[in-house]
Design a protein around this motif. Structure first.
Motif, short mmCIF file in Angstrom:
data_model
loop_
_atom_site.label_atom_id
_atom_site.label_comp_id
_atom_site.label_asym_id
_atom_site.label_seq_id
_atom_site.Cartn_x
_atom_site.Cartn_y
_atom_site.Cartn_z
N GLY A 152 0.83 -1.21 0.00
CA GLY A 152 0.00 0.00 0.00
C GLY A 152 0.86 1.25 0.00
N THR A 153 1.93 1.21 0.76
CA THR A 153 2.84 2.36 0.83
C THR A 153 3.41 2.67 -0.56
OG1 THR A 153 3.47 1.66 3.04
CG2 THR A 153 4.92 3.25 1.97
N HIS A 154 3.78 1.62 -1.29
CA HIS A 154 4.33 1.82 -2.64
C HIS A 154 3.27 2.42 -3.57
CE1 HIS A 154 6.38 -0.19 -6.39
NE2 HIS A 154 6.52 1.11 -6.39
N ALA A 155 2.02 1.94 -3.47
CA ALA A 155 0.95 2.49 -4.30
C ALA A 155 0.78 3.98 -4.01
CB ALA A 155 -0.36 1.74 -4.05
N LEU A 156 0.78 4.34 -2.74
CA LEU A 156 0.60 5.75 -2.37
C LEU A 156 1.80 6.59 -2.80
CD1 LEU A 156 -0.97 5.06 1.12
CD2 LEU A 156 -2.09 6.28 -0.77
N ALA A 157 3.01 6.00 -2.70
CA ALA A 157 4.21 6.73 -3.13
C ALA A 157 4.15 7.01 -4.63
CB ALA A 157 5.47 5.96 -2.77
N THR A 162 3.89 4.73 7.72
CA THR A 162 4.83 4.53 6.63
C THR A 162 4.89 5.73 5.68
OG1 THR A 162 3.19 3.38 5.31
CG2 THR A 162 4.61 2.01 6.67
N LEU A 163 3.91 6.64 5.81
CA LEU A 163 3.93 7.82 4.93
C LEU A 163 4.94 8.87 5.39
CD1 LEU A 163 1.30 6.56 3.78
CD2 LEU A 163 0.71 8.91 3.18
N PHE A 164 5.32 8.81 6.66
CA PHE A 164 6.31 9.77 7.15
C PHE A 164 7.57 9.71 6.30
CE2 PHE A 164 4.59 9.01 11.72
CZ PHE A 164 3.50 9.83 11.47
N ASN A 178 -7.05 4.56 0.64
CA ASN A 178 -8.25 3.72 0.79
C ASN A 178 -7.95 2.42 1.55
OD1 ASN A 178 -11.02 3.65 0.28
ND2 ASN A 178 -10.80 2.50 -1.64
N CYS A 179 -6.73 2.25 2.03
CA CYS A 179 -6.33 1.00 2.71
C CYS A 179 -7.30 0.65 3.83
CB CYS A 179 -4.94 1.14 3.31
SG CYS A 179 -3.60 1.13 2.12
N TYR A 180 -7.72 -0.59 3.87
CA TYR A 180 -8.63 -1.14 4.90
C TYR A 180 -10.08 -0.70 4.73
CZ TYR A 180 -4.96 -3.02 7.99
OH TYR A 180 -3.93 -3.73 8.54
C1 LIG Z 1 -1.65 -0.55 5.62
C2 LIG Z 1 -1.83 0.88 5.39
C3 LIG Z 1 -0.94 1.61 4.62
C4 LIG Z 1 0.33 1.05 4.06
O1 LIG Z 1 0.18 -0.15 3.46
P1 LIG Z 1 1.33 -1.26 3.45
O2 LIG Z 1 0.77 -2.27 2.56
O3 LIG Z 1 1.50 -1.74 4.86
O4 LIG Z 1 2.54 -0.62 2.92
C5 LIG Z 1 -1.20 2.95 4.42
N1 LIG Z 1 -2.28 3.53 4.95
C6 LIG Z 1 -3.16 2.87 5.72
C7 LIG Z 1 -4.34 3.56 6.28
C8 LIG Z 1 -2.97 1.51 5.95
O5 LIG Z 1 -3.85 0.84 6.68
#
Ligand SMILES: *Cc1c(COP(=O)(O)O)cnc(C)c1O
Length: 420
Positions: free
Chosen positions: A97-102, A125-127, A211-213
């Motif tokens: 997810g971090t890579h997608a956001l990056a 992880t966004l920090f 949109n994670c979770y």
């Molecule tokens: C899990 C998560 C991320 C990052 O996703 P990873 O797959 O762990 O890199 C970012 N934002 C939110 C809200 C998350 O729950």
């Protein structure tokens, strides 16, 4: 047989067994609302598969550059339809997810632009993506300005947001899930107010939603409220527990073409990228995702009801609205935190015999304990629980591909904590 296994999970403690029965009964109407939503979402996904003529040819592996990769491109079309966007990039090669956001952030922002994060503190992880001024390779290192709005009593501060939008930031980012913060998740009702508000103050600002979770928790996704780009992980909700890796980014084609140039390289963008293992689990996972999210939601609601009945403070409460799959439970001390996470691990299908211990983790000031007996490493649509060992001793629990596992694990965690 079920009752005897649940009694075993509860360490023969009949009080917990009875509390579990009443918690479950008290949750019936909420369970049925969750099932109704899953039914709607399932039909939406089925409709997408039918309309887009998914066939076995799409499941095939591809090699090399992956020119004309049918499976990869069909997955993009499916995600776009399900997310309610014009276009989507779905890739096994997006590592998380971090890579997608990056990819989204580096694709959308250029030096001199501003990123405004409007929903409190971003996910940990966004920090590292945002970085500091002068820190090579990070957004701020590239000369992108960053600002962040603290929440006001757990919600977005509209007055501060209106003021911050006067500088017309290029991107305004919102996070749907609570992440590791003790704040309510953003629900679709919130997005329907927030996004038009942002657009009315700064029409050209791109609204990007983490949109994670959050996928399939409600009946629609953030683009329905006007979000321009949404991104997430395939080892969370939309991978349905079957996608072995990957991420997605959905939005308008113009914006996604910019992002694709960062995801691979300018010039080749979305046209390349093969996957020799084949796409079958991504299709099956997306297809089953509404069911898996339903199971994990029921598990979270049950856990909230049980632990609350036993005297613990929980968030969200069993009857409170949910915008993501995370459940927090407040423990009283370190020992309880550890006991809770170890009990969750011991009711997992994988590595049940392993005892997790608190460990120093990069990026965290305190040791962290993580229970994760998952088929796919790190997959948190599978049942997992984690907590930094510090006051206020909050356990973050999420996922569960089947409700009975979450039920047994929550009962075991309750027993372990009460014994402590
Ligand atoms: C899990 C998560 C991320 C990052 O996703 P990873 O797959 O762990 O890199 C970012 N934002 C939110 C809200 C998350 O729950």
């Amino acid at each position: 047989m079920a009752q005897s296994i649940y009694l075993n999970a509860a360490k023969e403690n009949k009080t917990i067994l009875h509390a579990a029965d009443s918690a479950e009964n008290a949750c019936r109407s909420i369970f049925s609302a969750i099932e109704d939503r899953a039914e709607e979402n399932q039909l939406k996904v089925l409709e997408a598969f039918r309309a887009l003529r998914v066939s076995p040819a799409h499941f095939m592996p591809s090699y090399g550059y992956g020119y004309y990769d049918l499976g990869r491109d069909k997955l993009g079309e499916l995600f776009a339809r399900v997310m309610g966007t014009e276009d989507a990039l779905v890739r096994p090669g997006i590592a998380s997810g971090t890579h997608a956001l990056a990819c989204a952030l580096f694709g959308l922002l250029a030096p001199g632009d501003e990123l405004l994060f409007a929903s409190g503190q971003p996910y940990d992880t966004l920090f590292s993506i945002i970085g500091n001024k002068g820190e090579p390779g990070t957004l701020q290192g590239y000369g992108i300005r960053y600002s962040q709005l603290p929440l006001k009593q757990g919600s977005v501060d509209y007055t501060a947001l209106a003021a911050a939008l006067q500088t017309k930031p290029r991107v305004c980012m919102l996070q749907r899930s609570r992440g590791y913060c003790n704040r309510p998740s953003l629900c679709m009702g919130d997005f329907h107010k927030l996004i038009p508000f942002i657009k009315s103050h700064s029409p050209h600002t791109v609204v990007l939603v983490d949109n994670c979770y959050g996928e399939f928790v409600e009946l629609s996704e953030p683009a329905a409220a006007g979000a321009d780009v949404v991104a997430g992980s395939l080892i969370k909700n939309p991978g349905g527990g079957l996608a072995p890796t990957g991420g997605y980014i959905a939005g308008s084609s113009v914006l996604l073409n910019r992002i694709a140039a960062r995801m691979t390289s300018p010039g080749i963008g979305r046209e390349v990228g093969s996957y020799a293992a084949g796409y079958l689990p991504f299709f099956q996972g997306l297809y089953l995702a509404p069911q898996m999210v339903k199971e994990s939601m029921k598990g979270a609601v049950f856990t909230a009801a049980l632990l609350q009945a036993l005297g613990f403070s929980v968030s969200p409460g069993p009857k409170e609205p949910r915008g993501c799959i995370i459940q927090t439970v407040q423990m009283e001390n370190k020992e309880q935190l550890i006991a809770f996470c170890q009990a969750i691990q011991s009711w997992s299908p994988v590595d049940a015999y392993v005892t997790p211990e608190p460990w120093a983790m990069p990026g965290y000031a305190d040791p962290v304990i993580m229970a994760a007996g998952a088929f796919i490493q790190g997959a948190s649509l599978e049942l997992s629980a984690d907590a930094p060992l510090r006051a206020p001793y909050t356990v973050y629990m999420q996922g569960g591909l089947c409700y009975p596992q979450v039920k047994a694990a929550a009962m075991a965690a309750a027993a372990a904590v009460l014994e402590n």
